[in-house]
Enzyme design. Structure first.
Site, PDB file in Angstrom:
ATOM      1  N   CYS A 183      51.625  24.513  38.247  1.00 23.75           N
ATOM      2  CA  CYS A 183      52.285  23.427  39.071  1.00 23.75           C
ATOM      3  C   CYS A 183      51.260  22.271  38.891  1.00 23.75           C
ATOM      4  O   CYS A 183      50.613  21.942  39.872  1.00 23.75           O
ATOM      5  CB  CYS A 183      52.455  23.991  40.453  1.00 23.75           C
ATOM      6  SG  CYS A 183      53.309  22.685  41.571  1.00 23.75           S
ATOM      7  N   GLY A 229      48.433  52.075  32.366  1.00 25.08           N
ATOM      8  CA  GLY A 229      49.740  52.676  32.978  1.00 25.08           C
ATOM      9  C   GLY A 229      50.763  51.719  33.563  1.00 25.08           C
ATOM     10  O   GLY A 229      51.902  52.045  33.685  1.00 25.08           O
TER      11      GLY A 229
END
Length: 765
Positions: free
Chosen positions: A343, A215
């Site tokens: 990162c 959903g």
């Protein structure tokens, strides 16, 4: 922290999740307030809840054309995938013939939830079958010949209707023909998560056995999903308990989720009264966004064909830019896109693009921009404007050229810049006064960026030098030298043959001038026979106290020493090179290596001695040359050869433990700033990010006075503050990831009062 101004978010990461549609949110709220009964209860409130549930189910069945198939509501696609795989494999196990070899097939570009689940349940069920990835071509299409060859012995096959990274859709009819012509009975699961609302689906007209949906990929809340199960497909409940969903899936039903889905289904069935755009309109939106991206980044490469992908997904890469850099740029402009990179210096690649056979740089630099079918023309126009604004901000960092802007508008460059390509480093020293530059260890993938920077800043390189012959990559030196130093005579590493000769401690060295600075070449063999170190100093007679930076190649790396098991290596020579280096520059000069595997930026001999026992013993005179050779050989023998696509050039002597750093949150930092005028805020984002935030009015009252020290210029900042390591610095970035990494690096080098803003600007507004 309160913002002085706020710029609306432009959300373009719908393939990860969508915002809840206002109508769906209202329906969910109404269900929580009014239709909150348990559908299993026989009183009126329970009957109302059950009616809502069945109405939602009926609309879904009509929308998907399920026919006699079952439609079971779940917590999401992951549960649906488990249900389908478990049901199929349990039944398939009953038909396994002893001694026969079986396989389980899945698409190579499938979401990891599928292969990971296949492996998990195969192990639990004790199924001895090889789990095989179905190859794809460079367009992302599944290899039908492979399927035809492998599917006769397959227990199950799992494919994807629409790929979540590229939007590539499969020809389900052709796929079905191939599967069923070679194995009519194999159980077939199709991940339909990204197809809902974007591709037509008539499931009863197919032989698909299981089709999970989610959903939250189409404007409903998280925590609701459903799975289609063909009427003839085997089924085993994944969750047992109270017998809800007709005994097919136990657990009290998620009524707010049902209510939200009910609204979504209603709109999909009645597009005239829907906020969902037609396929033609979505195609126009994609083309407008693609044109805007191309105007903003002229060299952009799209990683998929528009001919076989849904209009709501754009996957692209820009030469010379990592996905992390582009992600940070878009985020600074308050645009949300997604990236596969972390990162970290260890590059994260897209397994989807790898499977498609795309070049490594595209896989490593990919950005996904995705929107939902409720996208509006107003939102597309705003996104295009913001994309152009984000790209124009790159001129502040001299990462792109813009002839309409004066050079005075650019962030001036004076000092050292560290550029990265994966874990490899390129160093550029710019002297604003003379408009000259040095380039050390240039990477080929950074050639365009270096050329742009030189042109933007109007810098003329006086030398382009490698610290050694690189084994892990081709040097970018030759191409740069041909463009900028056509007539300069130099050796094979780029050292100018016209350099001045000097005498230092009885040795003859070579030197070139850069404004008021001198670059001294010192031979330092060991890692390779041709290794050199380059010392940038203000006084050649006092190298220990005046050398600003020592570019040492791979002789000393952060947490390691350069490997010495190449054909051109010599650990014996490295032993003497290390001693010579300490003699010339001492233990506190900043070392600038050609690799940075752990995001530590720079180091010193002193800092390395504290965690590197081998280096400590060499410089303290506690081991002999032969002992060093023996210990170094043991280190090299345990070396991992590769990190990502790169050859490891360092033999690690420590685990590079990360240090604990003082952290502020938004509230505590505000209090600290109000109580002390000694705290110095340092914004470590790149100039274009910093400029974007300020130009868009997104700075905070507390951080508007921060100074901007980009990570690419951090080593220069550290050098300038060597005598000021006790000041209280608080580092700030977008998310808190970069600020933590920088704080750890600075603390390791003796900055004793370092802190950072946890969560960065993302959590401070």
């Amino acid at each position: 922290m309160s913002q002085t101004a706020s710029l609306s978010q432009i959300y373009l990461d719908a393939n990860a999740t969508t915002p809840v549609l206002p109508q769906a949110a209202q329906a969910a709220m109404t269900a929580m307030k009014e239709i909150f009964g348990n559908p299993s209860s026989s009183h009126i409130t329970g009957l109302q809840a059950k009616n809502l549930m069945e109405q939602t189910r009926q609309r879904a069945k009509v929308l998907l054309g399920t026919g006699k198939g079952k439609l079971i509501f779940t917590s999401g696609a992951t549960e649906g995938i488990q249900t389908g795989i478990l049901s199929g494999l349990i039944k398939a196990r009953e038909n396994i013939e002893p001694g026969k070899q079986y396989s389980i097939l899945y698409g190579a570009t499938e979401h990891k939830a599928v292969p990971n689940s296949l492996e998990h349940w195969s192990n639990i069920l004790g199924i001895d079958a090889e789990i095989k990835a179905i190859p794809v071509d460079n367009l992302g299409n599944l290899d039908l010949e492979f399927i035809a060859r492998e599917v006769p012995n397959a227990l199950m096959i799992c494919t994807m209707a629409v790929n979540n990274e590229t939007g590539v859709y499969q020809d389900l009819k052709q796929l079905e023909l191939t599967i069923r012509n070679h194995n009519a009975d194999v159980f077939w699961l199709v991940d339909c998560v990204q197809a809902l609302g974007k591709r037509p689906l008539k499931l009863s007209e197919t032989s698909i056995d299981y089709a999970p949906f989610s959903g939250h990929k189409l404007y409903a809340p998280k925590g609701i999903g459903f799975i289609y199960i063909r009427d003839s497909a085997p089924f085993t409940p994944f969750i047992a308990g109270g017998g809800q969903e007709g005994g097919l899936r136990s657990g009290t039903e998620n009524l707010p989720g049902f209510a939200a889905l009910n609204v979504i289904f209603e709109m999909l069935l009645d597009q005239k009264n829907s906020c969902f755009s037609t396929a033609e309109t979505l195609e126009q939106y994609r083309q407008q966004l693609a044109s805007s991206l191309t105007a903003a980044f002229p060299e952009i490469v799209f990683n998929h064909s528009f001919k076989n992908s849904v209009a709501t997904t754009l996957n692209f890469a820009v030469p010379g830019f990592s996905s992390k850099e582009l992600m940070d740029l878009f985020d600074a402009a308050n645009i949300r896109v997604s990236s596969g990179s972390a990162c970290s210096s260890k590059v994260t690649r897209s397994f989807v693009l790898d499977a498609m056979g795309l070049p490594a740089w595209q896989s490593e630099s990919a950005i996904r921009l995705s929107f939902g079918p409720a996208m509006t023309q107003t939102e597309v126009d705003a996104a295009c404007d913001r994309i152009q604004l984000a790209a124009s901000a790159l001129t502040h960092s001299c990462l792109m050229l813009d002839d309409t802007q004066l050079n005075d508008d650019k962030t001036p460059l004076d000092g050292l810049v560290q550029l990265r390509g994966g874990a490899s480093c390129t160093w550029i020293y710019a002297d604003q006064q003379t408009k000259q530059a040095l380039i050390i260890d240039p990477l080929p993938e950074l050639e365009q960026r270096i050329n742009t920077l030189l042109e933007c800043q109007q810098l003329a390189p006086i030398a382009i030098i490698d610290t050694h012959g690189h084994a892990d990559h081709i040097s970018g030196r030759v191409a740069l030298a041909q463009k900028h130093l056509k007539h300069q005579q130099c050796d094979h590493l780029g050292w100018p043959k016209s350099s001045e000769q000097i005498q230092l401690d009885g040795a003859q060295l070579h030197m070139i001038k850069l404004g008021e600075l001198s670059l001294v070449k010192v031979t330092s063999p060991g890692h390779t026979d041709d290794s050199i170190s380059l010392l940038l100093t203000t006084d050649i007679t006092k190298l220990k106290s005046t050398t600003r930076f020592a570019f040492c190649g791979d002789t000393v790396l952060m947490g390691s020493l350069g490997r010495t098991n190449f054909d051109s290596s010599s650990s014996s020579k490295m032993f003497h090179s290390l001693k010579r280096l300490e003699q010339l520059i001492g233990r506190n000069t900043l070392l600038c290596a050609s690799h940075d595997y752990n995001n530590e930026f720079t180091t010193t001999l002193m800092a390395e001695m504290m965690r590197n026992s081998l280096l400590h013993d060499v410089l303290k005179g506690q081991i002999t040359e032969s002992q060093f050779v023996s210990r170094k050989a043991n280190l090299d023998a345990n070396l991992n050869d590769e990190v990502g696509t790169e050859i490891m050039c360092g033999a690690y002597t420590s685990d590079c433990h990360k240090l604990a750093i003082k952290e502020y949150d938004a509230t505590s930092l505000k209090q600290e700033l109000g109580q002390s005028n000694k705290v110095k805020l340092v914004d470590i984002r790149e100039p274009h990010e910093y400029a974007l935030q300020h130009s868009l009015g997104m700075e905070t009252a507390e951080t508007s006075s921060s100074i901007n020290v980009p990570m690419t210029r951090l080593v220069q900042f550290i050098q300038e503050h060597q005598a000021d390591k006790t000041s209280e610095w608080v580092l700030v970035c977008r998310s808190g990831s970069r600020s933590l990494v920088v704080a750890q690096a600075m603390q390791r080098l003796g900055f004793s009062n370092i802190a950072h803003l946890k969560g960065g600007y993302a959590l401070s507004s």
